[in-house]
Design an enzyme around this catalytic site. Structure first.
Site, mmCIF file in Angstrom:
data_model
loop_
_atom_site.group_PDB
_atom_site.id
_atom_site.type_symbol
_atom_site.label_atom_id
_atom_site.label_comp_id
_atom_site.label_asym_id
_atom_site.label_seq_id
_atom_site.Cartn_x
_atom_site.Cartn_y
_atom_site.Cartn_z
ATOM 1 N N GLU A 21 0.801 -1.218 0.000
ATOM 2 C CA GLU A 21 0.000 0.000 0.000
ATOM 3 C C GLU A 21 0.840 1.278 0.000
ATOM 4 O O GLU A 21 0.484 2.250 -0.657
ATOM 5 C CB GLU A 21 -0.925 0.010 1.231
ATOM 6 C CG GLU A 21 -2.061 -0.983 1.172
ATOM 7 C CD GLU A 21 -3.178 -0.525 0.245
ATOM 8 O OE1 GLU A 21 -3.120 0.612 -0.255
ATOM 9 O OE2 GLU A 21 -4.107 -1.312 0.010
ATOM 10 N N SER A 31 -28.666 -25.098 52.750
ATOM 11 C CA SER A 31 -27.726 -25.585 53.774
ATOM 12 C C SER A 31 -26.264 -25.266 53.476
ATOM 13 O O SER A 31 -25.369 -25.794 54.142
ATOM 14 C CB SER A 31 -27.881 -27.109 53.917
ATOM 15 O OG SER A 31 -29.168 -27.438 54.384
#
Length: 778
Positions: A86, A344
């Protein structure tokens, strides 16, 4: 130089300088009036693991998904392909490449249209942050923005913007999002072929999407690879091998793990990329496991699973619901953080604290018998009672009455305060104070808080906070002593009976505890493996009862599957798992019931020997509830004559003796030979003791003082069975002062008229037990 020309020259230079300064001022003004629009876009956010694997993403207002990365988090192959294809002069130009611009202008003049933009990477970033039409004016604005970018930002910052803003098709922006969506991998681990493909995609993201147009994408990729060879960046062999790799991709992948955790962390962390401690592989397995359980659960029932490495307290798996997309099961409700009744699950903490307080030891005699505490009358899960039990047995079987007995001795406020100090907050109704119902689930808490609290049994008594993100420090507070935590963990792991050190496994066995809330609304299981804590909850998020749903049946099977999964994943050999050595404060010993302490061999007061772990060699006596016994408790001081008969202290040949009796409420569960009337020596008729009443207190059962009762629906009469415990052999009953014809230790009252009543019973030793109650109108 002639004076006229001299003046003209200075005027020219002055004009140039003025124009230059005006230009600079104009640029500064333009920069101020038109700042870089870097913050105009609301960033997309993503939740990831420590190694960068995406878990969940939150798109921006346009539905765009980004995965933020820095240049050093991207494969060097990709950066080489991108820059050399690029903009190979990227690191050197000021944002604009003059040669490229001249070429683009000449092409425009010759062809009458824009053929090549001559854009640098900086100019592409300018177009991404401030889109302009492809016109001359647009190009000029883009050029100005590129110069502005180079003025304000470094090359690395500009490259970072490109890496995170470049379009890759659809709603994907940035190489990070593209790499994970198209390739299912981190951008740090790209091959040459993958790097070239991702470098070219932003040129035409819709036309080159590899999941739709693989042939087009491959041709474009090969063009990049050819450029890398022609520019002598990559060798011919390297490029040839890369070109042989076909472009064939599965449909785009979207990160879809731990959605409810991601939603929670979104409110806690402001960063664009939120890093968690979750293990992506384990999280995927847990979510699959939950979905497999979905159709085995009752309708509208959900499931939550939490897995924590208790060595680091990092959360490795978080499943907040059985299915995020199932509205009938309230899939968007995170049950890991929902407040529910723990059933419990608090009992191990109670017994551990009681050990440290010296109230009991693991072999202590506790009472699993019916009891009433004011208006509170607890019962067991199976509606049965077992009489005398040890602390270890009470914990293993999760019996309710012994736990309430111990909490009554420890104090509910004291217990709640200890838990609150380590981050386990018990939510009570408004204005309510901690009470005995806490230990049976009479308060609300959360799965994440419970799992954190259970770390005490794996971290030598210290409770550590859960760590959801790597940067969170390890914070811990002590709840139990190391010895107490070790004993409770071994009991929960099935090793309540002491073993010699040579036979004691160095690695603690898998320990677990279940919980079931009132009305079968919540079913729980929490497990402690050598390395992990596993928390499981199942139930309906709207708190509707589910008949038959309880911890052992509903949550334990899921917990066991998770434990199997963890062991398969870690593959740790037995000798590599963390050791759990016995603390020096823990020893073994033999104690005797009913007294709860050691006695010599042959002592007649040792009615049952119990081999147990001891903490600091402490042997507290048997815990008694207030009001159960006479002033001397279960220790009876007697005077016996030479024939072994009870006599008065001043009788001839009288000598003192001590007799340990079982607590009176246990009588119905004892063999006949162990009951008081059989254990107590006969009374001498020639020289009887002066007082005997404290030997067997008289208790009235069946009605409490101050009770309000009424006949059952549809009946005009109340039938009230009453009984006594203890006392003498002869007993007489009175109702409102009138003698009843029945005698003995039980009677049934038949009441028709509403009003105030008093029932009274008296035995042959003069003891009296009474209760006042009110019969309400039907």
């Amino acid at each position: 130089m002639p004076p006229g020309k001299y003046k003209t020259c200075w005027k020219l230079w002055g004009g140039c300088l003025a124009a230059f300064f005006l230009l600079i001022a104009g640029l500064l003004l333009a920069d101020r009036l038109c700042p870089l629009p870097l913050h105009n876009v609301r960033p997309a956010r993503i939740v990831v693991t420590e190694d960068g694997t995406p878990l969940w993403r939150f798109a921006d207002e346009n539905g765009v998904w980004r995965y933020p990365v820095e240049p050093d988090e991207v494969s060097p192959r990709y950066l080489e392909a991108l820059i050399n294809y690029e903009d190979r002069w990227f690191w050197h130009h000021p944002g604009v490449n003059p040669l490229s611009l001249v070429r683009a202008a000449w092409q425009w003049v010759r062809n009458g249209e824009v053929v090549s933009g001559g854009s640098t990477l900086t100019m592409q970033v300018a177009r991404l942050i401030d889109p302009q039409p492809r016109t001359i004016t647009g190009k000029l604005i883009q050029t100005a923005r590129a110069l502005q970018l180079e003025w304000h930002l470094s090359k690395k910052q500009i490259l970072t913007l490109y890496l995170n803003r470049a379009p890759f098709g659809g709603t994907l922006e940035g190489v990070g999002a593209a790499s994970w969506a198209y390739l299912g991998k981190s951008p740090a681990h790209l091959t040459d072929a993958e790097a070239a493909l991702l470098a070219v995609l932003p040129q035409a993201p819709s036309r080159l999407r590899p999941d739709r147009w693989s042939e087009r994408a491959q041709k474009a990729r090969d063009k990049v690879l050819a450029r890398m060879q022609s520019e002598h960046i990559w060798s011919a062999k390297r490029v040839r091998e890369a070109m042989q790799e076909p472009v064939w991709l599965a449909p785009r992948q979207s990160p879809q793990l731990a959605p409810l955790l991601a939603r929670y962390l979104l409110t806690q962390d402001n960063h664009q990329r939120i890093v968690t401690t979750i293990d992506a592989t384990l999280q995927s397995q847990l979510e699959t496991l939950a979905l497999n359980w979905k159709h085995r659960l009752p309708p509208k029932t959900s499931l939550a699973i939490l897995v924590v490495d208790h060595q680091t307290m990092k959360v490795r798996g978080w499943v907040g619901s059985v299915d995020l997309n199932d509205d009938s099961r309230f899939g968007h409700v995170d049950m890991v953080r929902a407040v529910r009744s723990p059933g419990s699950l608090l009992k191990p903490f109670l017994y551990g604290l009681a050990l440290d307080e010296g109230l009991i030891h693991p072999g202590s005699l506790l009472q699993d018998v019916p009891r009433r505490f004011g208006d509170y009358r607890p019962g067991n899960f199976d509606s049965d009672f077992n009489g005398p039990v040890s602390m270890s047995e009470a914990l293993v079987r999760s019996l309710n009455l012994p736990a309430v007995q111990v909490l009554d001795a420890l104090g509910p406020k004291n217990f709640a305060g200890h838990l609150r100090n380590i981050g386990l907050n018990l939510r009570l109704p408004a204005a309510a104070e901690p009470n005995l119902s806490l230990i049976l689930g009479g308060a609300g808490t959360r799965l994440d808080e419970l799992v954190s609290a259970y770390s005490a049994f794996a971290r030598e008594g210290k409770v550590a906070r859960l760590r959801l993100q790597p940067q969170q420090p390890l914070v811990e507070r002590r709840l139990l002593s190391p010895g107490s935590a070790w004993i409770i963990r071994r009991i929960l792991g099935g090793e309540e009976q002491p073993l010699p050190d040579a036979a004691l496994p160095a690695v603690a066995p898998f320990a677990w505890k279940t919980g079931t809330s009132y009305g079968y609304r919540d079913a729980w299981a929490i497990g402690i493996s050598p390395r992990y804590l596993i928390g499981v909850w199942t139930g309906r998020p709207d708190a509707t009862p589910v008949a038959g749903q309880y911890g052992f049946a509903s949550a334990v099977p899921v917990m066991n599957q998770v434990n199997t999964l963890l062991r398969a994943n870690t593959g740790l050999a037995q000798n590599r798992e963390p050791a759990d050595p016995r603390p020096g404060s823990v020893t073994s010993g033999t104690i005797c019931w009913p007294g709860g302490q050691s006695l010599p061999e042959g002592d007649s007061n040792c009615r049952r020997r119990v081999f147990t772990w001891l903490l600091n060699d402490s042997q507290p006596p048997t815990l008694l509830a207030p009001g159960q016994e006479g002033p001397s408790g279960i220790v009876q001081r007697l005077w016996l004559n030479s024939k072994g008969l009870r006599v008065g202290a001043d009788c001839k040949d009288a000598h003192s003796a001590t007799l340990l009796l079982w607590p009176l409420p246990l009588e119905p569960w004892l063999p006949a030979r162990e009951r008081r009337d059989m254990r107590l020596p006969a009374v001498s008729t020639q020289c009887p003791p002066v007082m005997q009443t404290n030997l067997s207190p008289l208790l009235l059962l069946g009605v409490r003082d101050g009770a309000m009762v009424k006949p059952p629906a549809g009946q005009t009469m109340l039938s009230m069975p009453l009984s006594t415990q203890g006392g003498g052999h002869e007993q007489w009953w009175f109702l409102n002062g009138d003698a009843l014809p029945q005698q003995g230790n039980h009677v049934t009252l038949s009441l028709k008229h509403s009003g105030e009543y008093q029932v009274l019973v008296m035995d042959d030793s003069g003891q009296i037990a009474a209760a006042h109650f009110t019969l309400l109108p039907k």
